[in-house]
Design a protein around this motif. Structure first.
Motif, PDB file in Angstrom:
ATOM      1  N   THR A 126      42.162   9.153   2.247  1.00  0.00           N
ATOM      2  CA  THR A 126      41.384   8.633   3.377  1.00  0.00           C
ATOM      3  C   THR A 126      42.289   8.050   4.449  1.00  0.00           C
ATOM      4  O   THR A 126      42.080   8.275   5.649  1.00  0.00           O
ATOM      5  CB  THR A 126      40.404   7.546   2.888  1.00  0.00           C
ATOM      6  OG1 THR A 126      39.585   8.088   1.859  1.00  0.00           O
ATOM      7  CG2 THR A 126      39.520   7.069   4.033  1.00  0.00           C
ATOM      8  N   PHE A 127      43.298   7.309   4.012  1.00  0.00           N
ATOM      9  CA  PHE A 127      44.243   6.747   4.979  1.00  0.00           C
ATOM     10  C   PHE A 127      44.970   7.857   5.737  1.00  0.00           C
ATOM     11  O   PHE A 127      45.104   7.810   6.960  1.00  0.00           O
ATOM     12  CB  PHE A 127      45.257   5.851   4.269  1.00  0.00           C
ATOM     13  CG  PHE A 127      46.349   5.345   5.169  1.00  0.00           C
ATOM     14  CD1 PHE A 127      46.082   4.406   6.162  1.00  0.00           C
ATOM     15  CD2 PHE A 127      47.648   5.838   5.058  1.00  0.00           C
ATOM     16  CE1 PHE A 127      47.087   3.948   7.011  1.00  0.00           C
ATOM     17  CE2 PHE A 127      48.660   5.389   5.893  1.00  0.00           C
ATOM     18  CZ  PHE A 127      48.372   4.442   6.874  1.00  0.00           C
ATOM     19  N   PHE A 128      45.441   8.870   5.017  1.00  0.00           N
ATOM     20  CA  PHE A 128      46.120   9.998   5.652  1.00  0.00           C
ATOM     21  C   PHE A 128      45.211  10.686   6.672  1.00  0.00           C
ATOM     22  O   PHE A 128      45.636  11.067   7.758  1.00  0.00           O
ATOM     23  CB  PHE A 128      46.557  11.017   4.593  1.00  0.00           C
ATOM     24  CG  PHE A 128      47.911  10.727   3.996  1.00  0.00           C
ATOM     25  CD1 PHE A 128      48.486   9.464   4.096  1.00  0.00           C
ATOM     26  CD2 PHE A 128      48.613  11.709   3.314  1.00  0.00           C
ATOM     27  CE1 PHE A 128      49.738   9.190   3.549  1.00  0.00           C
ATOM     28  CE2 PHE A 128      49.858  11.455   2.762  1.00  0.00           C
ATOM     29  CZ  PHE A 128      50.419  10.197   2.873  1.00  0.00           C
ATOM     30  N   ALA A 129      43.948  10.847   6.311  1.00  0.00           N
ATOM     31  CA  ALA A 129      43.001  11.545   7.188  1.00  0.00           C
ATOM     32  C   ALA A 129      42.740  10.782   8.477  1.00  0.00           C
ATOM     33  O   ALA A 129      42.432  11.387   9.515  1.00  0.00           O
ATOM     34  CB  ALA A 129      41.681  11.788   6.452  1.00  0.00           C
ATOM     35  N   ASN A 130      42.878   9.461   8.439  1.00  0.00           N
ATOM     36  CA  ASN A 130      42.564   8.647   9.611  1.00  0.00           C
ATOM     37  C   ASN A 130      43.799   8.145  10.361  1.00  0.00           C
ATOM     38  O   ASN A 130      43.670   7.588  11.445  1.00  0.00           O
ATOM     39  CB  ASN A 130      41.710   7.438   9.190  1.00  0.00           C
ATOM     40  CG  ASN A 130      40.305   7.840   8.807  1.00  0.00           C
ATOM     41  OD1 ASN A 130      39.432   8.024   9.664  1.00  0.00           O
ATOM     42  ND2 ASN A 130      40.070   8.016   7.513  1.00  0.00           N
TER      43      ASN A 130
END
Length: 464
Positions: free
Chosen positions: A360-364
């Protein structure tokens, strides 16, 4: 008081002599009043041959107009980082990069000081570079067969838009027309260009890449166009990159860093296919396809006068704008898995993947360094990871700081679930953009710096 002044002058002279750069000071008459040993070494002179003499006496090839020192004395305006080529009294050609400053006392100019950096050694290195580019070893006729390291198959993506761009590039690769590639740092410009060369009719010919940034104009010109024997003391017949790339592709990276004057010479080569070596009189025909790349948006480069408009329109026959990683979200997870597999083999590890909060962090995350940053992040995490899955704790310090900033700005959140927190932050930003634009999706997408289709998808996913 007079003794104090003499002592001060003595200390100042000692300081200037100890500086590891060439220092040359002239008065308003153009006579040298200070000249250190470093400057003398750069110029191939003895201190006594210059000190107390008029500048044009020691360096007869200079004139009132071409001398940076005399120009600053005349105008009172500083000159920063300007290359200067001149011949000393012994007939030796000197290449330097100068910063020249006026000296004022009580608002009256009394002279000028020049701080010079020697580029003779860099010139020697550039000539060695040209020898290496030939693909020849001294005394050997064995040529290097492999021209490129990458093809389009190495440009990994599941993005429909990026795959469409690759397909278009494969088709246009068969042409000989010049190409301009724009992309942020880390988007894979050179890999993309190598893919074009591999798909072109010139695939068996040479592929030569040259970064135009941070190279003085005089050196870059000789690197590109070569030198003629006798063009300056010690000069030999030497081919430039255009001749070495004959029958193939010349890739000029960071074209906007090339001096404007040299861009004009490049334009002439693109127009008529003729080059002339530095100091030569003969025109040489070359058959080279030029592909240029910039990491500054072309419109901005034109506005800031870093790119000639006529050169831009000549190169702009085919243009590719490489999509940044943040605008092809589907590639973040795909490339992360690919790099995990790659480093598993390289580091002899068996990492299974990433925890959900990390995904999720990577995606955002914004990914300002794009694919290069993602690859290096995964490489770091694979080295420090002690589990069989990558976790938030394995992030590099800089990315952990980014995570801390996000969390600290949302202290009202109930728990430390990264996915939940980032979803809330994303929802908050989207709602703010929609309110700011009165529900206009196009304008909101521009504020959020994401494609319209991406915003529509997020609105649906977050039930907004």
């Amino acid at each position: 008081m007079g003794q104090l002044t003499a002592l001060t002058q003595e200390v100042l002279a000692a300081i200037l002599k100890s500086i590891d750069e060439g220092i040359h000071v002239v008065n308003t008459d153009g006579k040298t009043i200070f000249y250190n040993e470093v400057a003398a070494k750069h110029d191939g002179m003895e201190v006594k041959e210059v000190l107390g003499k008029h500048l044009l006496t020691a360096f007869p090839s200079l004139t009132e107009e071409s001398s940076t020192l005399l120009k600053v004395v005349r105008t009172g305006k500083p000159i920063y980082n300007q290359t200067q080529v001149y011949v000393n009294v012994h007939g030796t050609r000197i290449d330097t990069m100068n910063t020249t400053l006026p000296i004022f006392v009580d608002k009256e100019i009394i002279g000028a000081v020049e701080i010079a950096k020697d580029y003779s050694r860099m010139k020697l290195l550039s000539e060695r570079l040209l020898d290496l580019q030939k693909g020849l070893k001294k005394g050997s006729r064995k040529r290097v067969k492999k021209q490129v390291n990458y093809t389009f198959n190495d440009l990994k993506t599941v993005s429909p838009a990026f795959n469409s761009m690759k397909d278009e590039a494969k088709k246009l690769a068969k042409s000989d027309s010049p190409i301009l590639v724009y992309g942020e740092s880390g988007t894979g410009k050179e890999l993309f260009v190598q893919g074009i060369h591999h798909e072109s009719l010139r695939a068996a010919g040479p592929f030569i890449a040259q970064n135009c940034a941070a190279i003085p104009e005089t050196l870059l010109e000789s690197i590109l166009f070569g030198t003629a024997k006798g063009s300056y003391t010690g000069a030999v017949e030497r081919k430039g990159l255009f001749e070495l790339a004959d029958g193939g592709t010349l890739f000029l990276d960071e074209l906007h860093a090339m001096p404007i004057e040299l861009q004009a010479k490049l334009l002439r080569v693109l127009e008529d296919g003729l080059i002339r070596r530095v100091g030569g009189a003969e025109n040489i025909v070359v058959n080279v396809r030029v592909i240029a790349a910039v990491n500054l948006h072309p419109s901005k480069a034109l506005k800031e006068h870093k790119l000639r408009s006529d050169l831009y329109y000549r190169l702009n026959v085919f243009t590719f704008s490489l999509i940044p990683l943040r605008e092809r979200k589907e590639d973040i997870k795909f490339l992360s898995d690919y790099f995990i597999g790659f480093f598993n083999k390289q580091l002899q590890k068996n990492i299974k993947g990433m925890e959900l909060d990390l995904e999720t962090f990577f995606a955002n995350y914004y990914w300002p360094g794009n694919v290069r940053e993602l690859k290096h992040t995964i490489e770091y995490m694979m080295n420090v990871c002690e589990m069989n899955i990558l976790e938030i704790e394995d992030l590099p310090v800089m990315l952990k700081q980014q995570l801390t900033i996000v969390c600290s700005s949302h202290q009202q959140l109930e728990n430390l679930s990264l996915r939940k927190n980032l979803d809330e932050l994303e929802k908050s930003l989207i709602l703010s953009a929609m309110e700011e634009t009165d529900g206009n999706i196009n304008q909101a997408a521009k504020l959020l710096d994401i494609p319209r289709q991406t915003l529509q998808y997020k609105l649906k996913r977050l039930s907004l």
